[in-house]
Design a protein around this motif. Structure first.
Motif, PDB file in Angstrom:
ATOM      1  N   GLY A 178      12.035 -11.689  -0.105  1.00  0.00           N
ATOM      2  CA  GLY A 178      13.219 -12.437  -0.511  1.00  0.00           C
ATOM      3  C   GLY A 178      14.079 -11.692  -1.512  1.00  0.00           C
ATOM      4  O   GLY A 178      13.915 -10.493  -1.754  1.00  0.00           O
ATOM      5  N   THR A 179      15.001 -12.447  -2.093  1.00  0.00           N
ATOM      6  CA  THR A 179      15.984 -11.851  -2.997  1.00  0.00           C
ATOM      7  C   THR A 179      15.736 -12.173  -4.462  1.00  0.00           C
ATOM      8  O   THR A 179      16.528 -11.808  -5.323  1.00  0.00           O
ATOM      9  N   ALA A 180      14.652 -12.874  -4.732  1.00  0.00           N
ATOM     10  CA  ALA A 180      14.318 -13.233  -6.111  1.00  0.00           C
ATOM     11  C   ALA A 180      12.831 -12.993  -6.327  1.00  0.00           C
ATOM     12  O   ALA A 180      12.047 -12.971  -5.375  1.00  0.00           O
ATOM     13  N   PRO A 181      12.416 -12.816  -7.577  1.00  0.00           N
ATOM     14  CA  PRO A 181      10.996 -12.563  -7.830  1.00  0.00           C
ATOM     15  C   PRO A 181      10.117 -13.759  -7.474  1.00  0.00           C
ATOM     16  O   PRO A 181      10.526 -14.904  -7.619  1.00  0.00           O
ATOM     17  N   THR A 182       8.937 -13.441  -6.987  1.00  0.00           N
ATOM     18  CA  THR A 182       7.932 -14.446  -6.659  1.00  0.00           C
ATOM     19  C   THR A 182       6.729 -14.231  -7.576  1.00  0.00           C
ATOM     20  O   THR A 182       6.690 -13.271  -8.353  1.00  0.00           O
ATOM     21  N   LEU A 183       5.745 -15.091  -7.454  1.00  0.00           N
ATOM     22  CA  LEU A 183       4.528 -14.939  -8.245  1.00  0.00           C
ATOM     23  C   LEU A 183       3.900 -13.561  -8.004  1.00  0.00           C
ATOM     24  O   LEU A 183       3.399 -12.929  -8.932  1.00  0.00           O
ATOM     25  N   ASP A 189       5.423 -10.748  -7.397  1.00  0.00           N
ATOM     26  CA  ASP A 189       6.167  -9.750  -8.174  1.00  0.00           C
ATOM     27  C   ASP A 189       5.727  -9.759  -9.632  1.00  0.00           C
ATOM     28  O   ASP A 189       5.565  -8.701 -10.241  1.00  0.00           O
ATOM     29  N   PHE A 190       5.511 -10.956 -10.172  1.00  0.00           N
ATOM     30  CA  PHE A 190       5.063 -11.049 -11.567  1.00  0.00           C
ATOM     31  C   PHE A 190       3.651 -10.496 -11.731  1.00  0.00           C
ATOM     32  O   PHE A 190       3.344  -9.853 -12.735  1.00  0.00           O
ATOM     33  N   ALA A 191       2.797 -10.718 -10.732  1.00  0.00           N
ATOM     34  CA  ALA A 191       1.432 -10.176 -10.779  1.00  0.00           C
ATOM     35  C   ALA A 191       1.463  -8.649 -10.741  1.00  0.00           C
ATOM     36  O   ALA A 191       0.755  -7.980 -11.505  1.00  0.00           O
ATOM     37  N   ILE A 192       2.290  -8.094  -9.866  1.00  0.00           N
ATOM     38  CA  ILE A 192       2.414  -6.632  -9.783  1.00  0.00           C
ATOM     39  C   ILE A 192       2.999  -6.084 -11.079  1.00  0.00           C
ATOM     40  O   ILE A 192       2.544  -5.057 -11.594  1.00  0.00           O
ATOM     41  N   PHE A 193       3.991  -6.775 -11.645  1.00  0.00           N
ATOM     42  CA  PHE A 193       4.561  -6.367 -12.925  1.00  0.00           C
ATOM     43  C   PHE A 193       3.475  -6.258 -13.991  1.00  0.00           C
ATOM     44  O   PHE A 193       3.446  -5.304 -14.769  1.00  0.00           O
ATOM     45  N   SER A 194       2.597  -7.235 -14.035  1.00  0.00           N
ATOM     46  CA  SER A 194       1.538  -7.234 -15.038  1.00  0.00           C
ATOM     47  C   SER A 194       0.683  -5.974 -14.936  1.00  0.00           C
ATOM     48  O   SER A 194       0.372  -5.340 -15.949  1.00  0.00           O
ATOM     49  N   VAL A 195       0.315  -5.590 -13.726  1.00  0.00           N
ATOM     50  CA  VAL A 195      -0.486  -4.369 -13.531  1.00  0.00           C
ATOM     51  C   VAL A 195       0.329  -3.135 -13.915  1.00  0.00           C
ATOM     52  O   VAL A 195      -0.165  -2.248 -14.624  1.00  0.00           O
ATOM     53  N   LEU A 196       1.573  -3.084 -13.465  1.00  0.00           N
ATOM     54  CA  LEU A 196       2.417  -1.921 -13.765  1.00  0.00           C
ATOM     55  C   LEU A 196       2.673  -1.785 -15.257  1.00  0.00           C
ATOM     56  O   LEU A 196       2.613  -0.677 -15.806  1.00  0.00           O
ATOM     57  N   ASP A 197       2.941  -2.891 -15.926  1.00  0.00           N
ATOM     58  CA  ASP A 197       3.316  -2.831 -17.337  1.00  0.00           C
ATOM     59  C   ASP A 197       2.123  -2.659 -18.266  1.00  0.00           C
ATOM     60  O   ASP A 197       2.234  -1.996 -19.294  1.00  0.00           O
ATOM     61  N   ASN A 198       0.990  -3.243 -17.922  1.00  0.00           N
ATOM     62  CA  ASN A 198      -0.155  -3.232 -18.821  1.00  0.00           C
ATOM     63  C   ASN A 198      -1.172  -2.133 -18.534  1.00  0.00           C
ATOM     64  O   ASN A 198      -1.996  -1.818 -19.392  1.00  0.00           O
ATOM     65  N   TYR A 199      -1.119  -1.560 -17.356  1.00  0.00           N
ATOM     66  CA  TYR A 199      -2.096  -0.522 -16.998  1.00  0.00           C
ATOM     67  C   TYR A 199      -1.401   0.779 -16.604  1.00  0.00           C
ATOM     68  O   TYR A 199      -1.652   1.821 -17.184  1.00  0.00           O
ATOM     69  N   VAL A 200      -0.529   0.706 -15.626  1.00  0.00           N
ATOM     70  CA  VAL A 200       0.075   1.937 -15.093  1.00  0.00           C
ATOM     71  C   VAL A 200       1.037   2.570 -16.101  1.00  0.00           C
ATOM     72  O   VAL A 200       0.936   3.765 -16.383  1.00  0.00           O
ATOM     73  N   GLN A 218       8.843   1.429 -10.075  1.00  0.00           N
ATOM     74  CA  GLN A 218       9.494   1.441 -11.389  1.00  0.00           C
ATOM     75  C   GLN A 218      10.631   0.423 -11.411  1.00  0.00           C
ATOM     76  O   GLN A 218      10.820  -0.296 -12.397  1.00  0.00           O
ATOM     77  N   GLY A 219      11.376   0.349 -10.311  1.00  0.00           N
ATOM     78  CA  GLY A 219      12.483  -0.604 -10.223  1.00  0.00           C
ATOM     79  C   GLY A 219      12.016  -2.039 -10.316  1.00  0.00           C
ATOM     80  O   GLY A 219      12.638  -2.863 -11.002  1.00  0.00           O
ATOM     81  N   LEU A 220      10.920  -2.365  -9.628  1.00  0.00           N
ATOM     82  CA  LEU A 220      10.373  -3.716  -9.715  1.00  0.00           C
ATOM     83  C   LEU A 220       9.959  -4.019 -11.143  1.00  0.00           C
ATOM     84  O   LEU A 220      10.278  -5.079 -11.688  1.00  0.00           O
ATOM     85  N   ARG A 221       9.252  -3.087 -11.767  1.00  0.00           N
ATOM     86  CA  ARG A 221       8.819  -3.270 -13.157  1.00  0.00           C
ATOM     87  C   ARG A 221      10.018  -3.518 -14.066  1.00  0.00           C
ATOM     88  O   ARG A 221      10.015  -4.415 -14.888  1.00  0.00           O
ATOM     89  N   ASP A 222      11.076  -2.726 -13.882  1.00  0.00           N
ATOM     90  CA  ASP A 222      12.261  -2.847 -14.718  1.00  0.00           C
ATOM     91  C   ASP A 222      13.003  -4.167 -14.485  1.00  0.00           C
ATOM     92  O   ASP A 222      13.495  -4.779 -15.434  1.00  0.00           O
ATOM     93  N   LYS A 223      13.085  -4.613 -13.213  1.00  0.00           N
ATOM     94  CA  LYS A 223      13.760  -5.883 -12.906  1.00  0.00           C
ATOM     95  C   LYS A 223      13.041  -7.058 -13.565  1.00  0.00           C
ATOM     96  O   LYS A 223      13.690  -7.931 -14.145  1.00  0.00           O
TER      97      LYS A 223
END
Length: 111
Positions: A37-42, A44-55, A70-75
């Motif tokens: 879709g065109t907006a974040p889903t749960l 996306d937030f789960a992936i963000f958590s891994v990218l931001d806190n580990y990667v 990187q773009g997803l993390r930044d969004k």
């Protein structure tokens, strides 16, 4: 697993690279850069958590070489509520799993 992290870091880097290769390919299939879709889903937030806190703290150079990830993390990080939390004192100084924090990253790497 946690005892010799530095000794295993090269192997972990290969795994992170492979997984981010797959994630980038998946995210590029959606022109909006989200899981679906065109907006974040749960998801996306789960992936963000891994990218931001580990990667990001441990493999920032690898993350920089994966523009869709990187773009997803930044969004997600730019979402007003998330951005406010990331800048707040409510966010822990070290964002790794308790017990792994010393081996994995420092407060400076988590900023």
């Amino acid at each position: 697993v946690y005892g010799d992290f530095e000794g295993q870091k090269v192997d972990h880097a290969k795994i992170v690279t492979t997984q981010l290769d797959h994630l980038d390919k998946f995210l590029q299939e959606n022109s909006a850069g989200f899981c679906c879709g065109t907006a974040p889903t749960l998801g996306d937030f789960a992936i963000f958590s891994v990218l931001d806190n580990y990667v990001k703290p441990l493999y920032s150079e690898i993350l920089k070489n994966h523009p869709a990830s990187q773009g997803l993390r930044d969004k997600i990080a730019a979402h007003p509520n998330i951005e406010a939390y990331l800048k707040s004192t409510r966010r822990p100084a070290v964002t790794s799993v308790p017990g792994m924090a010393k081996a994995l990253n420092t407060p400076e790497q988590c900023k």
